[in-house]
Design an enzyme around this catalytic site. Sequence first.
Site, PDB file in Angstrom:
ATOM      1  N   PRO A   1      46.530  36.646 -72.353  1.00  0.00           N
ATOM      2  CA  PRO A   1      47.154  35.385 -72.761  1.00  0.00           C
ATOM      3  C   PRO A   1      47.058  35.126 -74.260  1.00  0.00           C
ATOM      4  O   PRO A   1      45.970  35.085 -74.817  1.00  0.00           O
ATOM      5  CB  PRO A   1      46.330  34.346 -71.989  1.00  0.00           C
ATOM      6  CG  PRO A   1      44.976  34.972 -71.844  1.00  0.00           C
ATOM      7  CD  PRO A   1      45.211  36.447 -71.732  1.00  0.00           C
TER       8      PRO A   1
ATOM      9  N   ASP B   1      46.358  31.179 -73.188  1.00  0.00           N
ATOM     10  CA  ASP B   1      44.985  30.809 -73.491  1.00  0.00           C
ATOM     11  C   ASP B   1      45.056  29.467 -74.219  1.00  0.00           C
ATOM     12  O   ASP B   1      45.710  29.365 -75.254  1.00  0.00           O
ATOM     13  CB  ASP B   1      44.373  31.892 -74.395  1.00  0.00           C
ATOM     14  CG  ASP B   1      42.887  32.020 -74.179  1.00  0.00           C
ATOM     15  OD1 ASP B   1      42.324  31.194 -73.420  1.00  0.00           O
ATOM     16  OD2 ASP B   1      42.287  32.933 -74.760  1.00  0.00           O
TER      17      ASP B   1
ATOM     18  N   TRP C   1      36.556  33.494 -74.769  1.00  0.00           N
ATOM     19  CA  TRP C   1      36.779  34.851 -74.248  1.00  0.00           C
ATOM     20  C   TRP C   1      36.388  34.936 -72.779  1.00  0.00           C
ATOM     21  O   TRP C   1      36.888  35.774 -72.045  1.00  0.00           O
ATOM     22  CB  TRP C   1      35.983  35.883 -75.042  1.00  0.00           C
ATOM     23  CG  TRP C   1      36.413  35.930 -76.470  1.00  0.00           C
ATOM     24  CD1 TRP C   1      35.691  35.507 -77.543  1.00  0.00           C
ATOM     25  CD2 TRP C   1      37.658  36.395 -76.995  1.00  0.00           C
ATOM     26  NE1 TRP C   1      36.416  35.683 -78.689  1.00  0.00           N
ATOM     27  CE2 TRP C   1      37.612  36.227 -78.388  1.00  0.00           C
ATOM     28  CE3 TRP C   1      38.791  36.941 -76.405  1.00  0.00           C
ATOM     29  CZ2 TRP C   1      38.682  36.583 -79.205  1.00  0.00           C
ATOM     30  CZ3 TRP C   1      39.850  37.299 -77.224  1.00  0.00           C
ATOM     31  CH2 TRP C   1      39.785  37.114 -78.609  1.00  0.00           C
TER      32      TRP C   1
ATOM     33  N   GLN D   1      41.187  43.498 -79.700  1.00  0.00           N
ATOM     34  CA  GLN D   1      40.668  43.053 -78.398  1.00  0.00           C
ATOM     35  C   GLN D   1      39.591  43.980 -77.852  1.00  0.00           C
ATOM     36  O   GLN D   1      39.103  43.774 -76.745  1.00  0.00           O
ATOM     37  CB  GLN D   1      41.801  42.896 -77.386  1.00  0.00           C
ATOM     38  CG  GLN D   1      42.836  41.865 -77.789  1.00  0.00           C
ATOM     39  CD  GLN D   1      42.251  40.469 -77.912  1.00  0.00           C
ATOM     40  OE1 GLN D   1      41.296  40.120 -77.240  1.00  0.00           O
ATOM     41  NE2 GLN D   1      42.787  39.668 -78.809  1.00  0.00           N
TER      42      GLN D   1
ATOM     43  N   TRP E   1      39.245  40.635 -75.366  1.00  0.00           N
ATOM     44  CA  TRP E   1      39.661  40.547 -73.977  1.00  0.00           C
ATOM     45  C   TRP E   1      39.315  41.799 -73.161  1.00  0.00           C
ATOM     46  O   TRP E   1      38.866  41.693 -72.014  1.00  0.00           O
ATOM     47  CB  TRP E   1      41.165  40.286 -73.934  1.00  0.00           C
ATOM     48  CG  TRP E   1      41.672  39.794 -72.627  1.00  0.00           C
ATOM     49  CD1 TRP E   1      41.200  38.737 -71.912  1.00  0.00           C
ATOM     50  CD2 TRP E   1      42.757  40.341 -71.881  1.00  0.00           C
ATOM     51  NE1 TRP E   1      41.944  38.582 -70.761  1.00  0.00           N
ATOM     52  CE2 TRP E   1      42.906  39.551 -70.719  1.00  0.00           C
ATOM     53  CE3 TRP E   1      43.633  41.408 -72.077  1.00  0.00           C
ATOM     54  CZ2 TRP E   1      43.892  39.803 -69.761  1.00  0.00           C
ATOM     55  CZ3 TRP E   1      44.617  41.642 -71.127  1.00  0.00           C
ATOM     56  CH2 TRP E   1      44.742  40.853 -69.988  1.00  0.00           C
TER      57      TRP E   1
ATOM     58  N   LYS F   1      47.363  43.215 -94.716  1.00  0.00           N
ATOM     59  CA  LYS F   1      47.216  42.382 -93.543  1.00  0.00           C
ATOM     60  C   LYS F   1      48.081  41.132 -93.721  1.00  0.00           C
ATOM     61  O   LYS F   1      48.182  40.601 -94.813  1.00  0.00           O
ATOM     62  CB  LYS F   1      45.742  41.981 -93.430  1.00  0.00           C
ATOM     63  CG  LYS F   1      45.387  41.478 -92.058  1.00  0.00           C
ATOM     64  CD  LYS F   1      43.934  41.122 -91.958  1.00  0.00           C
ATOM     65  CE  LYS F   1      43.817  40.251 -90.712  1.00  0.00           C
ATOM     66  NZ  LYS F   1      42.547  40.012 -90.215  1.00  0.00           N
TER      67      LYS F   1
ATOM     68  N   LYS G   1      48.100  33.856 -93.759  1.00  0.00           N
ATOM     69  CA  LYS G   1      48.682  32.637 -94.314  1.00  0.00           C
ATOM     70  C   LYS G   1      48.472  32.582 -95.815  1.00  0.00           C
ATOM     71  O   LYS G   1      49.348  32.182 -96.565  1.00  0.00           O
ATOM     72  CB  LYS G   1      48.035  31.415 -93.662  1.00  0.00           C
ATOM     73  CG  LYS G   1      48.681  31.073 -92.335  1.00  0.00           C
ATOM     74  CD  LYS G   1      48.119  29.777 -91.789  1.00  0.00           C
ATOM     75  CE  LYS G   1      48.533  29.607 -90.328  1.00  0.00           C
ATOM     76  NZ  LYS G   1      47.666  28.689 -89.617  1.00  0.00           N
TER      77      LYS G   1
END
Length: 1009
Positions: free
Chosen positions: A56, A95, A542, A573, A577, A612, A615
Amino acid sequence: MTAKTEADQNQSLPTNYSPLELESEMREFWIKNNISNKMELLENTAKGFLGYVEGPPTLNGIPHIGHARGRIMKDIRYRWKTMEGYYMPFWAGWDCQGLPVELEVEKLLGVRNKRESIQKFGMERFIEECKKTIMRYHQMWLEADSRLGIAINQDKAYWTYKDNYIEREWFYLKQAWEQNLLEEGHYVVAYCPGCQTSLSSAEVGYEGSYKEVEDPSVYFKFKVAGTENEFFLVWTTMPFTIITDTMLAVQPKAEYVKVQVQQESWIMVRQRVEAVMAELEITNYLITEEITGKSLEGTAYEYPFKDIIPKQAELETKHPLVHKVVAEDFVDVNTATGVVHLSPGNGEDDFWAANRRGVPIFVPFDDEVKFTNDAGIFTGVFARDADMLVVEELRNRNAFVKVKKIKHEYPTCWRSHHKLVWLARKEYFLRTDKINSKVLAAAEKIEYFFEEPKNRFLGFLKEGKPWCISRERIWGTPLPMWTCEKCANKRLIASKKELIENAQEPIPDNFELHKPWVDRITLKCEKCGGVMRREDFVLDTWHNSGASPYARFTDEEYEKFVPTAFLTEGIDQTRGWANSLLLEYIILTGKPVAPYKAFLFQGLTQDSKGRKMSKSLGNVIETNKLLEKSSADLCRFYMIRKCSPIDFMSFDLAEISRRPYQVLSTLYHLSRFFLQNATFDEFDPQKYTLEWAFKDGKLQAADFWLMSKLQEKIEEYTNKLERSEFNCAVAVLDDFVIETLSRLYVPMIRKELWTDEPETFERRQTIYVLLHHTLKMVTLLFNPITPFISEALYQKVYRQLESDLPESVNLAPWPTPNQKMINKALEEEFEILLKVVSISYAARQQGKLKRRWPLAKAIVVASEKTLQAIKNLESLFLEQTNVKAAEYAASVPEYVGGENWVSSQEDTITVFLSGQRDDKLLGEGIMRDLARRVQALRKEMGFVPTETLESVHIAELDAESRGLLEPYLPEMAGLVRARKVYLHIACSEVEAKWHESELDGKKIQINIH
Ligand SMILES: [Zn+2]
Ligand SMILES: [Zn+2]
């Protein structure tokens, strides 16, 4: 209007490939006809289930192309496996809770931290804002999925914040509690002062969390108790921890020395003396005594801050080892001084060293990591702000040696980027360290497709640390643990029903399984009758998503779909996850089995310069914004084709319009070319089938070759998808469309479609059968990668011709190779042919002979095998090389050579071309040059390829060229699909709209109509 133009108008494939228009049309088609639901109805007739649970996305940010890349990979598998006939619950999931969402809301509310948001807005309002926030982002994700063509079922989405999900997540904790794997305890955890919560050890190593920071590097000295001038020399980059210092540690196996510096004697490890003295810029020193580390054990030192931290003086009375030297094997003697100060309240090793000895843990911090009253004069100071104050106090007490600034890699909070502080805190832990062997055994059995991410994952799992699952936050799944105020008895509640039944007060209507509502519920202690209150924690986010295999399904679905067949998420992840899924599932089942059989870790997506996306750099590419102007198919094709799924991808918008456009546009135009011709000849795929074409020697060498290639490509493509080599899979299709179909096969048969003679009707139908089959298979194979163009071609070409096909390309069966059509020997001959043709092109280049100019002869000098292959395919060879005759020889014939011959050689193959051109060849050459110009003009003026022109007029050609060209005019008319070609000396001879062109540097005029 001619018949062919009418035929063209009857079908709906526009002249130009305009992906944006076509995509929005297909999007509407899918919605209007409910295609994604129909894909799912296959459950009844499926040949099997493939379990799936959606990883999610957190609804706290705008979907960007990094997300898109992962979602495309998921969608590829879904479409492809559905076409193969499997049923897969490709249902969305979101999530919704946890730190990331809370931080987003704090920003929106303009508060700095948890305390402020509760004070200003209250918990109910805060939770309301959290819900609003996730719903706002949810809209953006829905839009992005729709734009991208992700066929995920949004109606069956799971939401981690809903009561039913939370109850099923609690069920995991119940299993852990019953297996004694859920514990409350004091441990040192990484704590973020910004987010005011502890983090799990997995989060500490999270991608990008280590940052270069500047810290003080301080040498200081603690006086040996009872001496005048003996000191332990110690080093730290976190001076604030001297406030919580309770012991010194040395390496028992190492040699220590006393070093005379002026009037003082400093104790440190021998091997570091020179380096440390150099760093301290002390040249005048003398080693006066050698001592073993072991012998230092138990030595008392004078803790310098007892006057300003009274609690530290008090600690000395509580335990005999406080402010003594202990021996510890973890002391590293390769750095600093080999004497380490221990702050059990602020360090993991320190904590265990104290814990083993029963030394009290001194942790004078509040939730904002500010010192409490126990820290004496440092009360109220934020831990990291105390660093320089501590240095000052050391200076005042002759305990200071030197301070510098150093830059080093230090873990920061992956969300807020605050420097983490290690604190001993009371937390709840899943004792995953106790089940580590099961975890590793389960992890070994998983398919990872690539070695590198596998090793990374297994390496991380081996750490096997306890998992701190408690968070001191608001918006999360509450830890369902109630503790008795009187006797400390604990009770874990695993369902809403159980909670309601046991609550002391009636539960209000607006109750939900969140703070603050659950906190208001008290239970009666079964042991002593006292009041039980909930432990004020929510769960690690998590843990929420890690519970999805059980929590997102009903019991029945869970039985059917878990363990899942294949999952894929970003490489970040590994600690997220992929890890939490595995740990929780092993707790749930008690077995060494993972909830997924295969896990593909994807590389992350970066900007075009390989940076990368962030913002702060302003280089984040948002999916929705991108797809307002760019084609989803092209982006999908590009992102999958560019690199291996595990590679870090540099996304460069400019590249989308290059190869990806070339391939899809070629597929589009080939399909259009086929459709126009086939429609004209009223091709009926039900009458003229592949079976029909293969009968009675209708197929020619090139046709057999195409069919053989196609079967192999289907097999190769599917195998590569199966191995998650998506980029290589797309490369197979890419190559087949551009090289095999567009550059080779279609030019070989194109001319055969230009006539409408009845005697070649059967041949034309045969070609249509092959093109129809081949292009349709390619369209189906492309569907997982580029679903829009596949659906468009499927609807506008194949369903036009065969109305009883399944309603959508997604419902069509996946192509399977027909082994009987594979002809290796023929393919090898074609390989040879193509190589020899390419050598002949090189020879032409040498002699500056255009490919369109026919030449009299080619001589191929090569091995017997090569020559035989060319002989077998001679007519193709002559056509491809545009020569009138071929000769074959094992060695160079004597008469060859001189200025009339050009040649080129590669390996053992040489091709000679006769460069001499007589009037016939010159005339034909001019004709072909002109024909090419007429073809271009036809296209420019929008004539359909199948349309026959009334007439073509050529004017202002010089007299010599006119003479040479004259005999070839009828042939030219055939080539350009015109009834007749006329030659004129000057334009003025006919009233017409002339188009200027040029031939060999001279201006000429052309008119067509
Ligand atoms: Zn933080
Ligand atoms: Zn009690």
